[in-house]
Design a protein around this motif. Structure first.
Motif, PDB file in Angstrom:
ATOM      1  N   ASP B  25       0.864  -1.178   0.000  1.00  0.00           N
ATOM      2  CA  ASP B  25       0.000   0.000   0.000  1.00  0.00           C
ATOM      3  C   ASP B  25       0.904   1.232   0.000  1.00  0.00           C
ATOM      4  N   PRO B  26       0.847   2.088  -1.055  1.00  0.00           N
ATOM      5  CA  PRO B  26       1.811   3.196  -1.155  1.00  0.00           C
ATOM      6  C   PRO B  26       1.613   4.273  -0.096  1.00  0.00           C
ATOM      7  N   ILE B  27       0.453   4.322   0.528  1.00  0.00           N
ATOM      8  CA  ILE B  27       0.238   5.352   1.544  1.00  0.00           C
ATOM      9  C   ILE B  27       0.524   4.808   2.942  1.00  0.00           C
ATOM     10  N   GLU B  28      -0.049   3.635   3.244  1.00  0.00           N
ATOM     11  CA  GLU B  28       0.207   3.016   4.550  1.00  0.00           C
ATOM     12  C   GLU B  28       1.612   2.431   4.633  1.00  0.00           C
ATOM     13  N   ARG B  32      -0.469  -4.954   1.608  1.00  0.00           N
ATOM     14  CA  ARG B  32      -1.915  -4.901   1.519  1.00  0.00           C
ATOM     15  C   ARG B  32      -2.476  -6.221   1.008  1.00  0.00           C
ATOM     16  N   ILE B  86       9.026   5.730  -3.029  1.00  0.00           N
ATOM     17  CA  ILE B  86       8.067   5.924  -1.943  1.00  0.00           C
ATOM     18  C   ILE B  86       8.879   6.200  -0.684  1.00  0.00           C
ATOM     19  N   ALA B  87       8.678   7.408  -0.128  1.00  0.00           N
ATOM     20  CA  ALA B  87       9.519   7.835   0.987  1.00  0.00           C
ATOM     21  C   ALA B  87       9.393   6.872   2.165  1.00  0.00           C
TER      22      ALA B  87
END
Lengths: 358, 309
Positions: B25-28, B32, B86-87
């Motif tokens: 999941d690129p945000i969490e 996923r 992705i940081a």
């Protein structure tokens, strides 16, 4: 396979170009691209333009007190398009300051300086000071009356710092008053030290930013953030270049329609010129005229303590303001503070402009 | 959660295959979905609450018959994480593709030698920089502090000041050596023929002593000097002030265009931010009525004049 691909693949085999390129361009931006995010890229663009025009000016500019004014006149009056390059550099410096302020304001309103982006903000505040330093040192180089008096007063202000003030002021001037050595020092600071500092600091700034990741919108639910997510390339890069083009047209237009006009050569004898700093320092200039900042201590308060405190506060902002809330309407204190600050600056600037006719 | 690629995957009834890939999941920045390789097909299965992940095994609660309901992996819809920035992903990612090891070279195992080299590298680095500090400091500060020039300069005649309390600007040429450059430029001071009122205001009955940096008196202005010469530099922040015959509030005054300090014809501060009165220069008048001065300059912004030039 064409020649470009051949070269590209040859390089890729040796330096892993594809991954590098992918890493640079495939930066997911939660919530997608926005024109509001263009300021940083625009600043990089203006800096490159300033570097290019600056190097071109150095082809003919002579940084000595006996030739600086004459060589600038030569660039302005005799060289083909010299007037345009010089004027572009001049207006570019104003554009830089305007864009830095816009950039910081955007970050402030979006609450994007908060954890985990403290280091990005810190490097940014140092870049802000470097940009101001560029403006201040560059102002002297044409060596006309405007240049000379702005520097005389500006360095006098530094002299008011406690303990180190006298040393710093003498160090910058290369003596007790502004003169030939001051010009040499400002020149080397303007064309060597500050550019190196800016490139280094900007690299750190972008590195910190990439490490922390883009903040994205201040209000959004996760599902939307992902649904609207875009990479840096191509849409954000496109928006950035549109913004750069607009800024370019604005600077070029100002340079064309309002080219630089020089005053008489610098001299400690001011004739009928009334000294005044560059427009973005006018509010500070006006501040020092206020009665509360009179006398030796008042001067220290207005010239050193207040601006110094402001810069410290600016740098410490993400450490003082630790509430993770990013929505501007839910940060009434921060928002009113920034509004009051800008009204204050606008009023002081306006007062300075009004009192020109006195 | 420790999830290994190649971990076995079990449904409630039987083992169905293994984990072939994971989807982030690129945000969490967490896993996923997992891709389950079962019977030669890759299916994307969400890792929600019903999966139990232990070392080397993913246990699902549903029976193997439901596996077919999950979508097949469309590889084109995904990118490898190394192609995306992705940081902070590495710090969040809990996927072990299995450790690949290289042996530590034998010579690197001796930790004391390592410390020795680190310390000596730093020490030599400092030793290289240190001898430069003092010469560089001297080089850069060389022209900053100069002695004072106490030569007398003729700036004009007293006869050119017919009226008392009416200041006149007197210009004079100075020749200055700044580093490698010898330059001539014009400077100016303001001279006023003193009435008794102004004389009292400036001298208060006492002579003005001028001291050098060592505190030795090099000149004394006597109160009976016919004129007073004011340094052309505003004692606020060093601008050049001007004379105004008709200031709106104060009438005949010296007025600085920078920060609007205002002085009466005797140099007293009437208004504005200036911390002290205008500086009176060392002045003498020779037998021919010529006004001579020592062209001193004083630090601006201080309550008392401190000479700098």
């Amino acid at each position: 396979m064409n020649l470009f691909n051949t070269i590209y693949n040859w390089l890729d085999e040796r330096i892993d170009l594809k991954t590098l390129q992918a890493k640079m361009l495939n930066e997911p931006m939660p919530g997608g691209s926005k024109y509001a995010y263009a300021f940083g890229s625009v600043l990089v663009f203006i800096f490159i333009m300033q570097a290019v025009t600056g190097v071109l000016l150095m082809f003919y500019y002579a940084p000595t007190a006996d030739h600086a004014w004459q060589s600038t006149q030569y660039i302005l009056k005799e060289l083909d398009y010299g007037w345009f390059l010089l004027s572009f550099h001049f207006w570019g410096s104003s554009a830089m300051v305007v864009m830095v302020v816009c950039h910081m304001l955007q970050v402030f309103i979006w609450g994007a300086y908060k954890k985990p982006r403290e280091m990005v903000w810190l490097a940014g505040t140092i870049l802000f000071m470097i940009v101001m330093g560029f403006g201040f040192t560059g102002y002297l180089l044409p060596w006309d009356q405007r240049a000379f008096w702005a520097t005389t007063v500006g360095v006098e202000i530094m002299d008011k710092a406690p303990i180190v003030g006298d040393f710093m002021a003498r160090f910058l001037r290369g003596g007790p008053t502004a003169g030939a050595l001051t010009l040499s020092r400002f020149f080397v600071i303007h064309v060597m030290i500050l550019p190196a500092a800016l490139v280094g600091m900007a690299t750190l700034h972008i590195f910190f930013f990439r490490k922390a990741g883009p903040a994205g919108p201040y209000k959004a639910i996760k599902k939307d953030l992902e649904a609207k997510m875009e990479y840096f390339f191509p849409r954000q890069v496109y928006k950035d270049i549109v913004a750069m083009a607009l800024v370019f047209v604005a600077i070029a237009g100002l340079a064309y329609f309002s080219p630089v006009e020089m005053l008489d050569e610098a001299s400690p004898e001011p004739t009928d010129y009334n000294p005044e700093p560059e427009w973005y320092f006018l509010f500070l200039f006006q501040l020092l005229r206020l009665p509360i900042f009179s006398g030796e201590f008042g001067e220290f308060l207005g010239a050193i303590a207040l601006p110094g405190l402001f810069m410290l506060l600016l740098m410490a902002l993400p450490f003082i303001n630790r509430n993770p809330e990013r929505h501007p309407l839910k940060r009434p204190f921060a928002m009113s503070a920034i509004v009051i600050l800008f009204i204050g600056i606008a009023v002081l600037t306006w007062m300075a402009i009004l009192s020109r006719s006195e | 959660m420790v999830l290994k690629i190649k971990s076995k995957v079990r449904c409630s009834d039987r083992e169905v295959g293994e984990v072939s890939r994971v989807i982030i999941d690129p945000i969490e920045k967490s896993i996923r979905e997992i891709v389950v390789l079962s019977d030669g097909e890759e299916r994307v299965v969400p890792l929600d609450g019903q999966a139990v992940v232990t070392d080397g095994l993913v246990q699902f609660g549903f029976p193997s018959s439901r596996l077919g309901q999950f979508p097949r992996l469309e590889r084109g819809n995904y990118q490898q994480v190394k192609e995306v920035e992705i940081a902070g992903l590495e710090r969040h990612l809990e996927v072990f593709p299995g450790e690949a090891l290289v042996p530590v070279p034998t010579l690197e195992k001796d930790i004391t030698r390592r410390t020795f080299f680190t310390n000596f590298t730093n020490a030599i680095g400092v030793a290289l920089a240190l001898p430069l500090v003092y010469p560089v400091l001297r080089y850069l500060t060389f022209p900053m502090y100069q002695g004072f020039n106490n030569n007398w300069i003729k700036i004009g005649k007293t006869q050119s000041l017919p009226e008392v309390d009416k200041p006149r600007q007197m210009k004079f040429e100075v020749k200055v050596k700044e580093g490698y450059l010898e330059r001539e430029f014009q400077k100016s001071n303001w001279v006023v023929k003193l009435s008794d009122t102004l004389r009292d205001e400036i001298y208060k009955g006492k002579p003005i002593e001028y001291k050098d940096a060592g505190g030795k008196v090099y000149w004394v202005n006597q109160p009976d000097t016919e004129v007073a010469v004011f340094s052309g530099k505003c004692p606020h922040l060093g601008c050049a002030y001007k004379w105004k015959e008709n200031h709106k509030r104060f009438g005949r005054v010296f007025w600085c265009p920078c920060h609007l300090s205002i002085y009466d014809p005797g140099g007293k501060v009437l208004d504005g931010p200036a911390p002290r009165r205008l500086d009176v220069l060392p002045t003498r008048i020779n037998s021919g009525g010529e006004i001579e001065i020592i062209d001193a300059e004083f630090k601006a912004g201080k309550e008392f004049p401190i000479r700098i030039v």
